[in-house]
Design a protein around this motif. Structure first.
Motif, PDB file in Angstrom:
ATOM      1  N   GLU A 163      13.889  39.129  46.467  1.00 29.52           N
ATOM      2  CA  GLU A 163      14.136  38.694  47.785  1.00 29.52           C
ATOM      3  C   GLU A 163      12.999  38.927  48.637  1.00 29.52           C
ATOM      4  O   GLU A 163      12.218  39.942  48.256  1.00 29.52           O
ATOM      5  N   GLY A 164      12.616  38.265  49.725  1.00 26.18           N
ATOM      6  CA  GLY A 164      11.537  38.469  50.425  1.00 26.18           C
ATOM      7  C   GLY A 164       9.969  37.885  50.222  1.00 26.18           C
ATOM      8  O   GLY A 164       9.240  37.985  50.968  1.00 26.18           O
ATOM      9  N   ALA A 165      10.239  37.388  48.943  1.00 23.44           N
ATOM     10  CA  ALA A 165       8.837  36.729  48.441  1.00 23.44           C
ATOM     11  C   ALA A 165       8.919  35.382  49.315  1.00 23.44           C
ATOM     12  O   ALA A 165       9.693  34.918  49.943  1.00 23.44           O
ATOM     13  N   PRO A 217       1.017  38.246  50.755  1.00 25.99           N
ATOM     14  CA  PRO A 217       1.453  39.418  50.970  1.00 25.99           C
ATOM     15  C   PRO A 217       0.716  40.598  51.206  1.00 25.99           C
ATOM     16  O   PRO A 217       0.958  41.781  51.276  1.00 25.99           O
ATOM     17  N   ALA A 218      -0.707  40.193  51.505  1.00 22.52           N
ATOM     18  CA  ALA A 218      -1.877  41.168  51.569  1.00 22.52           C
ATOM     19  C   ALA A 218      -3.058  40.530  52.125  1.00 22.52           C
ATOM     20  O   ALA A 218      -3.034  39.221  52.069  1.00 22.52           O
ATOM     21  N   SER A 265      -7.182  42.276  45.690  1.00 17.75           N
ATOM     22  CA  SER A 265      -6.303  43.325  44.668  1.00 17.75           C
ATOM     23  C   SER A 265      -4.886  43.545  45.351  1.00 17.75           C
ATOM     24  O   SER A 265      -3.798  43.802  44.693  1.00 17.75           O
ATOM     25  N   GLY A 266      -4.886  43.436  46.653  1.00 17.70           N
ATOM     26  CA  GLY A 266      -3.545  43.680  47.547  1.00 17.70           C
ATOM     27  C   GLY A 266      -2.714  42.523  46.971  1.00 17.70           C
ATOM     28  O   GLY A 266      -1.247  42.808  46.586  1.00 17.70           O
ATOM     29  N   VAL A 267      -2.853  41.361  46.868  1.00 14.35           N
ATOM     30  CA  VAL A 267      -1.879  40.226  46.627  1.00 14.35           C
ATOM     31  C   VAL A 267      -1.648  40.402  44.989  1.00 14.35           C
ATOM     32  O   VAL A 267      -0.739  40.306  44.769  1.00 14.35           O
ATOM     33  N   GLU A 311     -12.997  40.816  47.657  1.00 14.93           N
ATOM     34  CA  GLU A 311     -11.693  41.476  48.112  1.00 14.93           C
ATOM     35  C   GLU A 311     -11.316  40.781  49.340  1.00 14.93           C
ATOM     36  O   GLU A 311      -9.895  40.463  49.438  1.00 14.93           O
ATOM     37  N   ARG A 312     -12.170  40.664  50.193  1.00 13.08           N
ATOM     38  CA  ARG A 312     -11.663  40.316  51.592  1.00 13.08           C
ATOM     39  C   ARG A 312     -11.252  38.655  51.484  1.00 13.08           C
ATOM     40  O   ARG A 312     -11.988  37.811  51.201  1.00 13.08           O
TER      41      ARG A 312
END
Length: 693
Positions: free
Chosen positions: A179-181, A251-252, A256-258, A308-309
DNA sequence: AGCCCTCGAGTTCC
DNA sequence: CTCGAGGGCT
């Protein structure tokens, strides 16, 4: 699978688009499977009436959800073409490959290039996500509203094969997102096999007399690409995510966040990874990884570094084959020694004579190598190789065999490069300042003729399924095909072809159907297929954009031969300089080429490229001058081109806009004299924001 | 004139 | 994948 296991009975008008899409995906796979069973040797599995019910259900859903009609829809397929195997899936975002570096110094250079492109201050840190590069095969998983709608292989990067049915039992991936994806999610990664599973599989195969695979990579590829998904299910495959395609929301804001979010959704993202690394830390990570290579559970062939960015990734964009924001750091290739038994000369479609080394079979990096290119005459001299020598070879980037040098001189006579074509005997000349020697036989050379036809049907050109190199050469030798247009007249030869050994009606009709399907072809492919010197896929696309029709290109090229102004307009197209323009003029100035071209146009209809997005800058010519503070020249050019503008180097009456940075000099003055609109960097930034928004 | 980035054209093996 | 060459800058 995303819970779709059979034809639904829900009223289409009551269904959601996502549910319809999921069911259509299932239907496409299922119908294709029954088609194969019906057309191929296998016995049909279901009654005709049940088959018809599937087809009708498919039609009803497509009627209710026209936007959900698939590229590989059963209703679109022509006759026997469905027997060809996997359905095709167009990737919403192309699946690119990565640029390679082979040393820490080259990795540093990658970061330097990124800095230059983005125009970063020297003290601005550039952080990377580093990860092991798994040696498997790339796969893209598309989720809509949390449900898996399809899985596709990389294919040619734009269109892959539908392996949805085959990934059901692959470890490391999920079939339903929490849920929430985001609404649309495409997770990309590598399907692979561990060393242990590979050994066990081969041991089982050895007992039962099954197929022995050369290495885990081939085993994974062979297992995934099974038409019978039950076989795939019995193979121990696994998946590690490494990136993404289309995402309705991220999501980020870092790489790395994703990836961490993917892990949170249940995907395996691999243990060998590092976040927020400087390039020094990243290369140290790669070196440590290489030392541990033998202990890892699966094969890896290097490390991958990504910025990363994500905002920087977006600004950097991509070149034809790979993104500018990522690079693969390949490990040193495995080497081996063998005897060079002979040097043979091959003739390419442009007449280029290429020497190829024949090698005594030797295993390098899990594959038996028997051939290696020697590139050209000079390379043979540089390496000093002769037939009979013992040589050192490696697989460059773990793929293409390469001769590194002589280990033991075999005492043979030095190789003398021929000055005549080995196929047609014509004189072979080496132009002043060029490295390649070319056969001058032109169309009298069998090799050139068949290589041109081969180029015509190649992947980036007409890409006709069932009409490969062997058949092309056979048909050419039999006199059925002399020029491309003849391919479209092959159907008149159906009976003659069927009379030959090895041609069954099913496969011949499949081929003829594939040929018919290509009577409509993208203009970019059409231009590329012509085989004009210096015009490859990218230039073909640029020309297709610039002219919009084959006739337009032809007329311009012919006129440019005598008219300086048309020639000037030709060389103003970005990517077209005097040499390429000359090649176009030469091509259309040759009566035989012109005839071939017209003949082909009687058979096929090139379709102009889908209109690029219309912006305030579409079709405009922009010139940048002076120094820009917030972005580099390169980035400004990419921005302009993304909005449909052309970027020129000098100001003329045809310039629409000049962007003047600090200290703009003569170009700005000239623009003002000509009355061309001039804006500053801030004005440009605002224009990009509005046009893109 | 010289440099950097792309592209084209050749190649291997499954 | 690699090499050489074309194109477009500085």
């Amino acid at each position: 699978m995303a819970g779709v296991r059979g034809p639904g009975s829900a009223d289409p008008s009551m269904m959601t688009a996502a549910a319809a899409a999921a069911e259509l995906a299932w239907l496409a796979t299922e119908i294709a499977r029954h088609d194969r069973a019906y057309h191929g040797e296998d016995a049909p599995e279901i009654a005709d009436a049940d088959y018809d019910a599937l087809v009708q259900r498919n039609r009803a859903l497509e009627a209710a959800f026209p936007q959900a009609v698939r590229a590989d829809s059963p209703s679109r397929r022509v006759g026997a073409a469905v027997a060809s195997g996997f359905g095709k899936i167009s990737h919403a975002r192309p699946m690119l490959s990565l640029d390679n570096v082979f040393s820490d110094a080259e990795a540093q250079e990658f970061v330097a290039r990124v800095r230059r492109f983005l125009g970063l201050a020297a003290d601005e840190p550039v952080l990377l996500a580093a990860e092991a590069k798994i040696d498997g095969l790339s796969c893209s998983l598309r989720f809509e509203r949390g449900r898996l709608v399809h899985a596709a292989t990389r294919g040619d990067g734009a269109v892959g094969e539908d392996v949805t049915a085959n990934i059901a039992h692959v470890r490391g991936l999920v079939h339903v997102l929490p849920e929430g994806a985001p609404e649309v999610v495409e997770v990309r990664g590598e399907v692979y096999m561990t060393h242990a599973d590979f050994a066990a599989l081969n041991a089982r195969a050895a007992e039962s007399g099954g197929k022995i695979f050369a290495n885990p990579r081939n085993a994974a590829a062979g297992s995934l690409r099974q038409l019978d998904a039950r076989i795939t299910a019995s193979r121990p495959l696994a998946f590690i995510a490494h990136g993404w395609g289309e995402m309705s929301a991220l999501p980020a804001d870092t790489q790395s966040g994703v990836m961490a979010a993917f892990a949170g959704w249940g995907f395996d993202i691999g243990a060998d990874r590092m976040a927020g690394a400087t390039i020094e830390a990243a290369t140290a990570f790669a070196a440590a990884l290489e030392r541990r290579r033998a202990e890892l559970a699966h094969d890896i062939d290097g490390a991958v570094y990504k910025l990363e960015r994500l905002d920087w990734q977006a600004r950097l964009g991509q070149v034809a084959r790979s993104p500018r924001w990522a690079v693969a750091h390949k490990f040193a290739a495995e080497q081996a020694e063998t005897v060079l038994t002979a040097i043979e000369i091959q003739v390419g479609r442009t007449g280029a004579l290429t020497p190829v080394a024949r090698l005594a079979p030797v295993t390098v990096g899990g594959v038996v190598v028997t051939n290696a290119t020697l590139h050209n005459e000079d390379e043979i001299g540089r390496l000093g190789v002769k037939p009979g020598d013992r040589v050192r070879v490696q697989r460059a980037g773990d793929v293409i065999p390469q001769v590194l040098g002589v280990v033991v001189d075999g005492g043979g006579a030095p190789f003398v490069f021929p000055d005549a074509c080995p196929v047609c005997g014509s004189h072979a000349v080496r132009e002043e300042g060029e490295v390649v020697r070319r056969c001058t036989g032109g169309l009298t050379c069998r090799a050139q003729v068949s290589e041109r036809l081969r180029h015509f049907v190649s992947r980036g050109a007409f890409d006709i399924e069932g009409l490969g190199v062997e058949r092309i050469e056979l048909f050419a030798a039999a006199g059925l095909i002399a020029r491309p247009g003849d391919i479209f007249r092959l159907k008149e030869q159906r009976e003659a072809i069927l009379a030959w050994k090895g041609f069954k009606p099913v496969s011949v009709d499949k081929m003829l159907a594939a040929i018919e399907a290509r009577r409509s072809v993208g203009l970019d492919r059409f231009i590329f297929a012509l085989g004009i010197r210096h015009v490859g896929e990218v230039t073909g696309r640029d020309l297709a954009r610039a002219f919009g029709s084959a006739e337009g290109l032809r007329d311009a090229a012919i006129a440019a031969g005598t008219d300086a102004e048309t020639l000037a307009r030709l060389t103003e197209i970005s990517g077209i300089g005097p040499v390429v323009a000359g090649a176009l003029i030469d091509f259309f100035g040759e009566p035989h080429n012109l005839e071939t071209f017209e003949d082909l146009l009687c058979q096929v209809r090139p379709e102009p490229l889908a209109a690029a997005l219309q912006t305030a800058l579409t079709g405009k010519t922009v010139v940048f001058t002076g120094s820009l503070a917030g972005l580099s020249r390169d980035e400004a050019r990419v921005q302009a081109e993304a909005l449909g503008a052309r970027v020129a180097g000098s100001v003329s009456a045809r310039t629409d806009l000049v962007v003047a940075g600090a200290d703009a000099g003569s170009k700005r003055a000239k623009a003002e004299a000509l009355g061309v609109r001039v804006i500053d960097e801030a004005g440009w930034a605002a224009m990009v924001a509005t046009a893109a928004g």
